[in-house]
Design an enzyme around this catalytic site. Structure first.
Site, PDB file in Angstrom:
ATOM      1  CG  LEU A   1      52.456  33.182  92.611  1.00 28.80           C
ATOM      2  CD1 LEU A   1      53.108  34.453  93.173  1.00 28.80           C
ATOM      3  CD2 LEU A   1      51.225  33.558  91.779  1.00 28.80           C
TER       4      LEU A   1
ATOM      5  CG  HIS B   1      30.857  36.793  94.073  1.00 27.93           C
ATOM      6  ND1 HIS B   1      31.606  37.624  94.877  1.00 27.93           N
ATOM      7  CD2 HIS B   1      29.648  36.684  94.688  1.00 27.93           C
ATOM      8  CE1 HIS B   1      30.884  37.986  95.938  1.00 27.93           C
ATOM      9  NE2 HIS B   1      29.687  37.434  95.833  1.00 27.93           N
TER      10      HIS B   1
ATOM     11  CG  ASP C   1      35.393  44.528 100.155  1.00 30.92           C
ATOM     12  OD1 ASP C   1      34.356  43.939  99.813  1.00 30.92           O
ATOM     13  OD2 ASP C   1      35.450  45.273 101.150  1.00 30.92           O
TER      14      ASP C   1
HETATM   15  C1  FPP Z   1      34.055  40.562  98.522  1.00 33.95           C
HETATM   16  O1  FPP Z   1      33.133  41.260  97.730  1.00 33.95           O
HETATM   17  C2  FPP Z   1      34.393  39.317  97.880  1.00 33.95           C
HETATM   18  C3  FPP Z   1      34.146  38.085  98.425  1.00 33.95           C
HETATM   19  C4  FPP Z   1      33.491  37.868  99.713  1.00 33.95           C
HETATM   20  C5  FPP Z   1      34.486  36.869  97.715  1.00 33.95           C
HETATM   21  C6  FPP Z   1      35.717  36.890  96.869  1.00 33.95           C
HETATM   22  C7  FPP Z   1      35.537  35.843  95.859  1.00 33.95           C
HETATM   23  C8  FPP Z   1      35.974  35.874  94.581  1.00 33.95           C
HETATM   24  C9  FPP Z   1      36.784  36.961  94.046  1.00 33.95           C
HETATM   25  C10 FPP Z   1      35.586  34.811  93.616  1.00 33.95           C
HETATM   26  C11 FPP Z   1      35.781  33.408  94.068  1.00 33.95           C
HETATM   27  C12 FPP Z   1      37.173  33.127  94.443  1.00 33.95           C
HETATM   28  C13 FPP Z   1      37.969  32.173  93.889  1.00 33.95           C
HETATM   29  C14 FPP Z   1      39.319  31.942  94.416  1.00 33.95           C
HETATM   30  C15 FPP Z   1      37.539  31.343  92.773  1.00 33.95           C
HETATM   31  P1  FPP Z   1      31.700  41.541  98.317  1.00 33.95           P
HETATM   32  O2  FPP Z   1      30.761  40.527  97.802  1.00 33.95           O
HETATM   33  O3  FPP Z   1      31.752  41.642  99.798  1.00 33.95           O
HETATM   34  O4  FPP Z   1      31.406  42.927  97.671  1.00 33.95           O
HETATM   35  P2  FPP Z   1      30.555  44.109  98.326  1.00 33.95           P
HETATM   36  O5  FPP Z   1      31.284  44.551  99.551  1.00 33.95           O
HETATM   37  O6  FPP Z   1      30.578  45.135  97.235  1.00 33.95           O
HETATM   38  O7  FPP Z   1      29.190  43.564  98.594  1.00 33.95           O
END
Ligand code: FPP
Length: 246
Positions: free
Chosen positions: A133, A39, A22
């Site tokens: 893993l 991201h 997150d």
């Molecule tokens: C939460 O941060 C993150 C996500 C909803 C997406 C997680 C995705 C990645 C780390 C990249 C893509 C994944 C792979 C496996 C290639 P948020 O956007 O909710 O952050 P915020 O709460 O600060 O808005």
């Protein structure tokens, strides 16, 4: 289920860690960057953690990449996330194979854009022999939906134990319960992640935003895990063979 039941002493000590990644958006906007940059930086953090996990005693790593509720995000962000996922699945295969990583994807595949389900199948097939893993990426994932689907399948399956019902939920035989769930960015919620497998998981919440999460943060989370006394409902750690079958 618990790998203490495994006859392989090495496998028995390897942990299953789940991560709710997150804070990508906040990390980016605080720097005047687009959420997509957050991201993208999150993918770098994934690379760091996947590489470091085996040396830190992690045998299974489940990453929450896209929840079934994330479809509610603006279409442009969903589309950018899907593109990132497709790139990751296509471009990471060589590194995963080189590092002995077996990749599997959990969650629904029928709602993913064209090309992603194929990319998943290719990545899973190419990495199937990895033994260092087990990397599980949750995409269009909802723990409640996984439990509900298992219940529907169980309806005609005759009597089931907790273990065999767990296999229906996870789609695997004998997957270890999750030992530790880490959530970054200061939020303290499970957000429909591994609700069955994490029934006895220790929880670790850190203020660190996911894009800046590094190997020291993983080590800190694991050190905090190892300081906890896990009682599994008993009074002290107890050998599982002493516990009668429920
Ligand atoms: C939460 O941060 C993150 C996500 C909803 C997406 C997680 C995705 C990645 C780390 C990249 C893509 C994944 C792979 C496996 C290639 P948020 O956007 O909710 O952050 P915020 O709460 O600060 O808005």
């Amino acid at each position: 289920m618990q790998s203490e039941l495994s006859p392989d002493p090495d496998a028995a000590t390897l942990l299953h860690v789940g991560i709710i990644m997150d804070g990508n958006g906040r990390w980016a906007t605080r720097r005047g960057l687009s959420r997509l940059r957050g991201h993208e930086a999150g993918v770098e953090a994934i690379r760091r953690v996947v590489e470091a996990a085996p040396d830190q005693g992690v045998g299974t790593l489940t990453l929450y990449a896209f929840s079934s509720d994330n479809w509610r995000r603006p279409r442009a962000e969903v589309s950018a996330l899907m593109t990132l996922l497709r790139f990751y699945l296509a471009n990471e295969i060589d590194a995963l194979v080189r590092n002995g990583v077996r990749l599997t994807v959990i969650g629904r595949r029928d709602r993913l854009p064209d090309g992603i389900a194929n990319a998943i199948a290719r990545a899973e097939a190419a990495t199937a022999d990895g033994t260092t893993l087990h990397l599980r990426i949750a995409i269009d994932y909802s723990a409640r939906e996984a439990i509900l689907n298992a219940a529907v399948r169980a309806a005609n399956a005759g009597p089931l134990s907790r273990e065999t019902f767990a296999d229906l939920i996870t789609g695997e035989t004998g997957l270890r319960d999750v030992d530790l769930i880490i959530r970054t960015s200061g939020e303290k919620r499970l957000s429909d992640f591994l609700l069955w497998e994490g029934a006895y998981a220790e929880l670790h919440f850190t203020e660190r935003m996911w894009p800046e999460f590094d190997t020291d943060d993983l080590a800190d989370a694991l050190a905090s895990f190892h300081r906890r006394e896990r009682r599994f409902g008993g009074l002290t750690s107890i050998a599982p063979e002493v516990v009668p079958t429920l």
